[in-house]
Design an enzyme around this catalytic site. Structure first.
Site, mmCIF file in Angstrom:
data_model
loop_
_atom_site.group_PDB
_atom_site.id
_atom_site.type_symbol
_atom_site.label_atom_id
_atom_site.label_comp_id
_atom_site.label_asym_id
_atom_site.label_seq_id
_atom_site.Cartn_x
_atom_site.Cartn_y
_atom_site.Cartn_z
ATOM 1 N N LYS A 125 -17.496 78.333 -4.915
ATOM 2 C CA LYS A 125 -17.071 76.971 -4.565
ATOM 3 C C LYS A 125 -16.851 76.089 -5.793
ATOM 4 C CE LYS A 125 -16.236 76.622 -1.166
ATOM 5 N NZ LYS A 125 -14.959 77.223 -0.612
ATOM 6 N N SER A 151 -19.840 71.659 -0.880
ATOM 7 C CA SER A 151 -18.795 72.604 -0.502
ATOM 8 C C SER A 151 -19.391 73.917 -0.014
ATOM 9 C CB SER A 151 -17.866 72.850 -1.697
ATOM 10 O OG SER A 151 -16.767 73.647 -1.324
ATOM 11 N N HIS A 169 -17.673 86.522 -8.983
ATOM 12 C CA HIS A 169 -18.722 85.510 -8.968
ATOM 13 C C HIS A 169 -19.982 86.023 -9.670
ATOM 14 C CE1 HIS A 169 -16.655 82.717 -6.435
ATOM 15 N NE2 HIS A 169 -16.850 83.333 -5.293
#
Length: 298
Positions: free
Chosen positions: A56, A141, A111
């Site tokens: 995010k 988010s 990630h």
């Protein structure tokens, strides 16, 4: 995308999330190789381009920008190939299979915290683009996004997710650890540090900076096309980018639209004064060893 596989795995929901070496992962999507020796033999090369983000933090937007730069502004690719195949996730089963035998310059994303990268990454001059975002916005988010993902345990409230985030008990682990892990590489010539906030403030300049980093040159028309076709509204309309192809399978886009607001500073509309104060205190303590100038939200 194998939708039958995704449906079967998504049905298992949160029991598919588990900690590996202290970091929580969505093992529903991780390649089995990630948990075996095969992952550690993945070979990075000097030609590779790796987009790295904490979840995010603008990943989706940056993938669209990189895809368009790669095609010199021609939107045909982004309008015909799903976003997850354009820059595959190196830690997922699908991404691993697509990338491990691919030849030539490979564009990929992850990630992963730095400690999970295979040894070959550190022996190659991979071009790394690391995008950071105000962690307050990341909290908001993240809470609003993960609750619509079928294989992720949903927080009962923003308060609960806020606590999970501070504890590092969210997917891909602690934001503070993730950021600290990658920051020591920031002065290397093959490492480009960007922020979501900079990208929002001056998108054209940052795109030009990315092109320079990649050794690619775009003419005025191509640059305008990148700007136009990577805009929030363009991505929202593009079925290859808005994840509508997976709606009802791994995503419930009515609960968690992939393209929600695309703004900076929305945390002010969601976090309480007490939460903001608590976060600031913890943030100042955990980030005191890094120069404040690295973080444009400070």
């Amino acid at each position: 995308m194998d939708t039958a596989f995704l449906q079967e795995q998504a049905a298992k929901r949160s029991d598919q999330n588990k900690k590996i070496n202290g970091v929580l992962f969505p093992t529903v999507s991780l390649t089995p190789a990630f948990m075996t020796e095969e992952w550690h033999h993945f070979l990075f090369t000097d030609e590779d381009v790796l987009l790295l983000t904490y979840p995010k933090s603008g990943t989706h937007w940056m993938v669209e920008i990189l895809s368009l730069i790669h095609c010199k502004g021609d939107p045909k690719w982004i309008q015909s190939v799903p976003i997850w195949d354009r820059l595959p996730w190196i830690e997922t089963e699908r991404g691993f299979k697509l990338l491990k035998d691919e030849k030539g310059p490979r564009f990929m994303r992850s990630h992963l915290p730095i400690q999970f990268l295979p040894k070959s990454f550190f022996n190659a001059k991979v071009k790394v683009i690391y995008v950071i975002r105000n962690p307050r916005d990341v909290i908001v988010s993240g809470h609003l996004f993960w609750k619509g993902i079928t294989y992720v345990q949903e927080a009962e409230s923003m308060e609960q997710y806020f606590d999970w985030f501070l504890e590092g008990n969210v997917l891909y682990g602690s934001w503070f650890d993730h950021t600290h892990g990658w920051m020591p590489l920031r002065d290397r010539e093959n490492f480009l540090l960007l922020s979501y906030e900079e990208l929002k403030r001056d998108t054209k300049r940052i795109i030009q900076k990315i092109c320079q980093f990649l050794g690619m040159e775009l003419g005025p028309e191509a640059l305008d096309s990148v700007l136009e076709n990577s805009s929030f509204e363009a991505m929202k309309r593009n079925k290859m980018s808005n994840y509508s192809l997976l709606d009802g399978i791994t995503f419930d886009l009515k609960i968690s639209p992939m393209m929600r607001k695309g703004v900076a500073g929305d945390w002010k509309n969601h976090l309480t004064v007490a939460q903001a104060e608590t976060f600031d205190e913890i943030y100042q303590e955990k980030m005191k060893d890094l120069p404040p100038a690295l973080f444009p939200w400070d």
